[in-house]
Design a protein around this motif. Structure first.
Motif, PDB file in Angstrom:
ATOM      1  N   LEU A   1     -70.967 -45.852 114.904  1.00  0.00           N
ATOM      2  CA  LEU A   1     -69.884 -46.410 114.272  1.00  0.00           C
ATOM      3  C   LEU A   1     -69.579 -47.658 114.138  1.00  0.00           C
ATOM      4  O   LEU A   1     -69.000 -48.262 112.899  1.00  0.00           O
ATOM      5  N   THR A   2     -70.229 -48.901 114.704  1.00  0.00           N
ATOM      6  CA  THR A   2     -70.110 -50.499 114.569  1.00  0.00           C
ATOM      7  C   THR A   2     -70.907 -51.310 113.605  1.00  0.00           C
ATOM      8  O   THR A   2     -70.502 -51.629 112.718  1.00  0.00           O
ATOM      9  N   ARG A   3     -72.005 -50.114 112.868  1.00  0.00           N
ATOM     10  CA  ARG A   3     -72.499 -50.889 111.509  1.00  0.00           C
ATOM     11  C   ARG A   3     -72.228 -50.140 110.265  1.00  0.00           C
ATOM     12  O   ARG A   3     -72.124 -50.903 109.787  1.00  0.00           O
ATOM     13  N   ALA A   4     -71.363 -49.025 110.990  1.00  0.00           N
ATOM     14  CA  ALA A   4     -70.685 -48.222 109.990  1.00  0.00           C
ATOM     15  C   ALA A   4     -69.497 -49.215 108.974  1.00  0.00           C
ATOM     16  O   ALA A   4     -69.725 -49.683 108.095  1.00  0.00           O
ATOM     17  N   ALA A   5     -69.079 -49.298 110.635  1.00  0.00           N
ATOM     18  CA  ALA A   5     -67.693 -50.408 109.888  1.00  0.00           C
ATOM     19  C   ALA A   5     -67.908 -51.940 109.657  1.00  0.00           C
ATOM     20  O   ALA A   5     -67.458 -52.106 108.305  1.00  0.00           O
ATOM     21  N   GLU A   6     -69.225 -52.284 109.997  1.00  0.00           N
ATOM     22  CA  GLU A   6     -69.438 -53.273 108.926  1.00  0.00           C
ATOM     23  C   GLU A   6     -69.975 -52.429 107.563  1.00  0.00           C
ATOM     24  O   GLU A   6     -70.011 -54.020 106.936  1.00  0.00           O
ATOM     25  N   ALA A   7     -70.191 -51.841 107.682  1.00  0.00           N
ATOM     26  CA  ALA A   7     -71.286 -51.584 106.282  1.00  0.00           C
ATOM     27  C   ALA A   7     -70.064 -51.545 105.293  1.00  0.00           C
ATOM     28  O   ALA A   7     -69.788 -51.280 104.226  1.00  0.00           O
ATOM     29  N   LEU A   8     -68.806 -51.078 105.905  1.00  0.00           N
ATOM     30  CA  LEU A   8     -67.666 -50.578 105.330  1.00  0.00           C
ATOM     31  C   LEU A   8     -67.153 -51.484 104.670  1.00  0.00           C
ATOM     32  O   LEU A   8     -65.876 -51.152 104.304  1.00  0.00           O
ATOM     33  N   SER A   9     -66.870 -52.342 105.696  1.00  0.00           N
ATOM     34  CA  SER A   9     -66.141 -54.130 105.783  1.00  0.00           C
ATOM     35  C   SER A   9     -64.583 -53.706 106.351  1.00  0.00           C
ATOM     36  O   SER A   9     -63.313 -54.122 105.794  1.00  0.00           O
ATOM     37  N   LEU A  10     -64.424 -52.378 107.697  1.00  0.00           N
ATOM     38  CA  LEU A  10     -63.801 -52.778 107.736  1.00  0.00           C
ATOM     39  C   LEU A  10     -63.815 -52.362 109.464  1.00  0.00           C
ATOM     40  O   LEU A  10     -64.358 -52.735 109.992  1.00  0.00           O
ATOM     41  N   THR A  11     -62.868 -51.453 109.861  1.00  0.00           N
ATOM     42  CA  THR A  11     -62.672 -52.498 111.194  1.00  0.00           C
ATOM     43  C   THR A  11     -62.643 -50.659 112.225  1.00  0.00           C
ATOM     44  O   THR A  11     -62.773 -49.782 111.473  1.00  0.00           O
ATOM     45  N   GLN A  12     -63.604 -50.616 113.296  1.00  0.00           N
ATOM     46  CA  GLN A  12     -63.886 -49.570 113.407  1.00  0.00           C
ATOM     47  C   GLN A  12     -62.393 -48.530 113.886  1.00  0.00           C
ATOM     48  O   GLN A  12     -62.974 -46.987 113.770  1.00  0.00           O
ATOM     49  N   PRO A  13     -61.372 -49.029 114.444  1.00  0.00           N
ATOM     50  CA  PRO A  13     -59.970 -47.927 114.233  1.00  0.00           C
ATOM     51  C   PRO A  13     -60.253 -47.482 112.652  1.00  0.00           C
ATOM     52  O   PRO A  13     -59.340 -45.970 112.799  1.00  0.00           O
ATOM     53  N   ALA A  14     -59.952 -48.330 112.518  1.00  0.00           N
ATOM     54  CA  ALA A  14     -59.767 -47.067 110.274  1.00  0.00           C
ATOM     55  C   ALA A  14     -61.294 -46.821 110.390  1.00  0.00           C
ATOM     56  O   ALA A  14     -59.818 -45.415 109.478  1.00  0.00           O
ATOM     57  N   VAL A  15     -61.954 -46.893 110.353  1.00  0.00           N
ATOM     58  CA  VAL A  15     -63.383 -45.984 110.302  1.00  0.00           C
ATOM     59  C   VAL A  15     -62.987 -44.471 111.023  1.00  0.00           C
ATOM     60  O   VAL A  15     -63.214 -43.242 110.482  1.00  0.00           O
ATOM     61  N   THR A  16     -62.358 -44.807 111.862  1.00  0.00           N
ATOM     62  CA  THR A  16     -62.494 -42.984 113.344  1.00  0.00           C
ATOM     63  C   THR A  16     -61.602 -42.479 112.496  1.00  0.00           C
ATOM     64  O   THR A  16     -61.297 -41.223 112.459  1.00  0.00           O
ATOM     65  N   ALA A  17     -59.813 -43.273 111.926  1.00  0.00           N
ATOM     66  CA  ALA A  17     -59.123 -42.848 111.278  1.00  0.00           C
ATOM     67  C   ALA A  17     -59.472 -41.851 109.805  1.00  0.00           C
ATOM     68  O   ALA A  17     -58.582 -41.363 109.962  1.00  0.00           O
ATOM     69  N   GLN A  18     -59.968 -42.219 109.211  1.00  0.00           N
ATOM     70  CA  GLN A  18     -60.560 -41.889 108.211  1.00  0.00           C
ATOM     71  C   GLN A  18     -61.288 -40.666 107.819  1.00  0.00           C
ATOM     72  O   GLN A  18     -61.189 -39.700 107.637  1.00  0.00           O
ATOM     73  N   ILE A  19     -62.173 -40.902 109.558  1.00  0.00           N
ATOM     74  CA  ILE A  19     -63.588 -39.633 109.271  1.00  0.00           C
ATOM     75  C   ILE A  19     -62.001 -38.281 110.376  1.00  0.00           C
ATOM     76  O   ILE A  19     -61.980 -37.254 109.860  1.00  0.00           O
ATOM     77  N   LYS A  20     -61.274 -39.028 110.724  1.00  0.00           N
ATOM     78  CA  LYS A  20     -59.935 -37.889 111.516  1.00  0.00           C
ATOM     79  C   LYS A  20     -59.319 -37.434 110.631  1.00  0.00           C
ATOM     80  O   LYS A  20     -58.995 -35.768 110.943  1.00  0.00           O
TER      81      LYS A  20
END
Length: 314
Positions: free
Chosen positions: A18-37
């Motif tokens: 999740l950390t690496r994915a957030a960095e690749a997407l230039s987002l925060t981890q909570p934002a990535v988690t929210a998008q997936i949910k």
């Protein structure tokens, strides 16, 4: 369901973190988690297994991942084609190449198509061994490459273009080996090899290792595109593309030994993380139009059945 949610799902699935994915997407981890949910709620299935403090693909996620990747590619292609109509694509695109003849790689057609469809884009090529091409594309240092390999390289987006068959070509002065020699005798002849990691080097070593042998290398040559000239001059034996080998044998320039052959694939590879860049999507679209291969897929599944090749002489 939004395209950015699908992009978040694919990025987390491919990077596995999740950390690496957030960095690749230039987002925060909570934002990535929210998008997936939000995507899971929209689809009505769980894409990831979050038990035990781990984030792993659930069964539904594994089944939907190839479709999600295809949607990203199509979405990027749609955007790229729109940008082409606006004339906004410009700059340079780097393309790695194996050492082979430009006609075989269809570089002339590629350059002409880019000039016509992407007039503000400059194509830059560099020739590297197959192993180096795969490594540089998988790490994102090289944005795209044509490559020749016995098996699709892992860790990249792979588009098979055609099969390639190689045959053993010998100078005419080694005619006696054709009549009485086997693999051991052929291995002792002088051989023309490519640099370590090149497609000809890997195919040649694999061919002889299957018989417990190693070829006696007399010359290592970086330019694999013109090996037939060296064989014709009597410098040594070499693996040549079947059409080249058969044409040389038919004209009496050299000979082809027995039924020995090495099969490989010519393919186009992209890094997962950069595959949606407009310029690379445009390049991929042009290559598809030139070669008319099947749709791009991940490199993990088995290679497609090889295209027909010329019949082998008896």
């Amino acid at each position: 369901m939004e395209i950015y949610q699908i992009r978040a799902f694919v990025t987390v699935a491919r990077l596995g973190n999740l950390t690496r994915a957030a960095e690749a997407l230039s987002l925060t981890q909570p934002a990535v988690t929210a998008q997936i949910k939000a995507l899971e709620q929209s689809l009505g299935v769980a894409l990831f297994d979050r038990s035990g403090g781990r984030l792993a693909l659930a069964k539904a996620g594994e089944m939907l991942l190839p479709t999600a990747e295809s949607l990203l590619v199509l979405g990027a292609q749609f955007k790229s084609e729109a940008q082409q109509l606006q004339g906004s694509l410009q700059g340079a695109v780097e393309l790695g190449l194996p050492s082979e003849k430009p006609d075989f790689l269809r570089l002339g057609e590629l350059a002409a198509a880019i000039t016509q469809r992407l007039p503000l884009v400059e194509l830059k090529t560099q020739t590297l061994p197959t192993a180096v091409l795969a490594e540089q594309v998988s790490t994102g240092r090289l944005p795209a490459a044509l490559t020749i390999a016995a098996h699709p390289p892992r860790g990249v987006l792979w588009m098979p273009l055609r099969s390639v068959r190689y045959r053993i070509a010998l100078p005419r002065e080694h005619a006696a080996v054709l009549k009485r020699g086997g693999w051991r005798e052929v291995a002792q002849l002088p051989w023309l090899d490519g640099p370590a990691g090149s497609h000809t080097h890997l195919l040649l070593r694999d061919m002889f290792e299957r018989h417990g042998l190693s070829p006696r290398v007399a010359m290592q040559n970086d330019d694999q595109a013109n090996l037939e000239a060296l064989v014709r001059a009597g410098a040594g034996c070499a693996l040549l593309r079947e059409e080249t080998a058969l044409a040389g044998a038919a004209s009496g320039d050299f000979m082809v030994w027995g039924q020995a052959r090495a099969d490989a694939l010519l393919g186009f590879i992209l890094p997962y993380e950069r595959a949606s860049e407009p310029a690379l999507v445009a390049l991929s679209s042009i290559i598809q139009a030139i070669w008319k291969p099947r749709a791009p897929v991940a490199s993990d599944p088995p290679a497609v059945a090889p295209f027909p090749t010329e019949s082998t002489p008896q």
